[in-house]
Design a protein around this motif. Sequence first.
Motif, PDB file in Angstrom:
ATOM      1  N   PHE A 158       0.820  -1.228   0.000  1.00  0.00           N
ATOM      2  CA  PHE A 158       0.000   0.000   0.000  1.00  0.00           C
ATOM      3  C   PHE A 158       0.853   1.277   0.000  1.00  0.00           C
ATOM      4  N   HIS A 159       2.169   1.125   0.083  1.00  0.00           N
ATOM      5  CA  HIS A 159       3.006   2.316   0.254  1.00  0.00           C
ATOM      6  C   HIS A 159       2.871   3.327  -0.880  1.00  0.00           C
ATOM      7  N   ALA A 160       2.924   2.861  -2.120  1.00  0.00           N
ATOM      8  CA  ALA A 160       2.901   3.819  -3.243  1.00  0.00           C
ATOM      9  C   ALA A 160       1.615   4.651  -3.198  1.00  0.00           C
ATOM     10  N   HIS A 161       0.498   3.964  -2.988  1.00  0.00           N
ATOM     11  CA  HIS A 161      -0.803   4.637  -2.923  1.00  0.00           C
ATOM     12  C   HIS A 161      -0.871   5.605  -1.731  1.00  0.00           C
ATOM     13  N   LEU A 162      -0.418   5.132  -0.580  1.00  0.00           N
ATOM     14  CA  LEU A 162      -0.471   5.979   0.624  1.00  0.00           C
ATOM     15  C   LEU A 162       0.455   7.185   0.485  1.00  0.00           C
ATOM     16  N   ILE A 163       1.637   6.968  -0.041  1.00  0.00           N
ATOM     17  CA  ILE A 163       2.588   8.081  -0.151  1.00  0.00           C
ATOM     18  C   ILE A 163       2.039   9.145  -1.106  1.00  0.00           C
ATOM     19  N   LYS A 164       1.403   8.694  -2.173  1.00  0.00           N
ATOM     20  CA  LYS A 164       0.803   9.662  -3.107  1.00  0.00           C
ATOM     21  C   LYS A 164      -0.301  10.461  -2.381  1.00  0.00           C
ATOM     22  N   GLN A 165      -1.175   9.741  -1.698  1.00  0.00           N
ATOM     23  CA  GLN A 165      -2.315  10.432  -1.051  1.00  0.00           C
ATOM     24  C   GLN A 165      -1.867  11.376   0.069  1.00  0.00           C
ATOM     25  N   TYR A 166      -0.936  10.908   0.904  1.00  0.00           N
ATOM     26  CA  TYR A 166      -0.475  11.765   2.009  1.00  0.00           C
ATOM     27  C   TYR A 166       0.347  12.948   1.471  1.00  0.00           C
ATOM     28  N   SER A 167       1.089  12.708   0.373  1.00  0.00           N
ATOM     29  CA  SER A 167       1.885  13.811  -0.201  1.00  0.00           C
ATOM     30  C   SER A 167       0.963  14.913  -0.729  1.00  0.00           C
ATOM     31  N   GLU A 168      -0.210  14.519  -1.212  1.00  0.00           N
ATOM     32  CA  GLU A 168      -1.159  15.532  -1.688  1.00  0.00           C
ATOM     33  C   GLU A 168      -1.868  16.214  -0.509  1.00  0.00           C
ATOM     34  N   MET A 169      -2.166  15.432   0.508  1.00  0.00           N
ATOM     35  CA  MET A 169      -2.985  15.961   1.621  1.00  0.00           C
ATOM     36  C   MET A 169      -2.181  16.843   2.583  1.00  0.00           C
ATOM     37  N   ILE A 170      -0.927  16.504   2.829  1.00  0.00           N
ATOM     38  CA  ILE A 170      -0.137  17.262   3.827  1.00  0.00           C
ATOM     39  C   ILE A 170      -0.124  18.771   3.509  1.00  0.00           C
ATOM     40  N   PRO A 171       0.163  19.184   2.255  1.00  0.00           N
ATOM     41  CA  PRO A 171       0.153  20.640   1.986  1.00  0.00           C
ATOM     42  C   PRO A 171      -1.247  21.249   2.156  1.00  0.00           C
ATOM     43  N   LEU A 172      -2.295  20.477   1.857  1.00  0.00           N
ATOM     44  CA  LEU A 172      -3.663  21.011   2.031  1.00  0.00           C
ATOM     45  C   LEU A 172      -3.970  21.251   3.502  1.00  0.00           C
TER      46      LEU A 172
END
Length: 294
Positions: free
Chosen positions: A111-125
């Motif tokens: 699940f890492h690739a999916h999670l890293i993408k999602q968290y990378s988008e959400m953290i700046p928001l």
Amino acid sequence: MSTDRRSAIKNIVAGTAALSTAGVLGNMDAVAQPLQKNMPLKGNINHSACRWCYQDIPLDKLCAEGKKMGLSAIDLVGPKEWDTLKAHGLHSSMCNGAEISLVDGFNDKQFHAHLIKQYSEMIPLVAKAGYTNLICFSGNKRNKSDEEGWANCAEGLKQLMPLAEKHKVVLVMELLNSKLNHKDYQCDRTWWGAELCKKLGSENFKLLYDIYHMQIDEGDVITNIKQYHPYIAHYHTGGVPGRHEIDETQELFYPAIMKAILATGFKGHVAQEFVPTAKDKLTSLQKCIQICDV
Ligand SMILES: O=C(O)C(=O)CO
């Protein structure tokens, strides 16, 4: 019983009632007392409530009523609903929306690739909206040992720490019970979560200590809070057994737990996460806020 003993007991009962009426016992007796509609809050605990426990109440109404009863924040709300919170002057004390699910989390490399993408988008928001805490989950063990779970979580989360640090966002892993509600969940003991925090070595990864879940899986709530508080960023409540109102119908004494939390110097939020049984859910919420208002 001797007359002396009987009159001594009468005096104690009368004295206790007088103290209680005068509010001297404060919230120590709020547990068993009916709701006091106009009780001012003390301002020591930052009160929040989890959105999902009031799903049938429109968010706008929950915010308006919550604000009146002393909430300063709402938990487990994603970007689409942050504007509603802002319109009411409420904080988003535990943001969500980047996770896959409670069972599919950072302990599994698939699940890492999916999670890293999602968290990378959400953290700046999260940062842009002025918030700090973003929830995450370990996922289920699926036969992984403690060591494998720690190693996988650390490997995935380490990739997000520079971004989290840059944006001053804290990824907060929730402790959930694996005995009753979330069978096989890996982050089910405070020491396990604390060990993961040590492995990551960043102030931007911490734990959500859910008092309900941890009472079920490990007990010793106050001892664990005292021991592990440096790793805890947030608290959830709930009555045990049943996850309902945190009043005298269940086994935890929340005023003492709240005092222990304050004694650690905690400045974050405590979010009510009980599932109300009362027909009037908002009155239940107000009473549980009073119970926690030490
Ligand atoms: O789903 C649960 O049980 C939780 O506590 C989520 O916060």
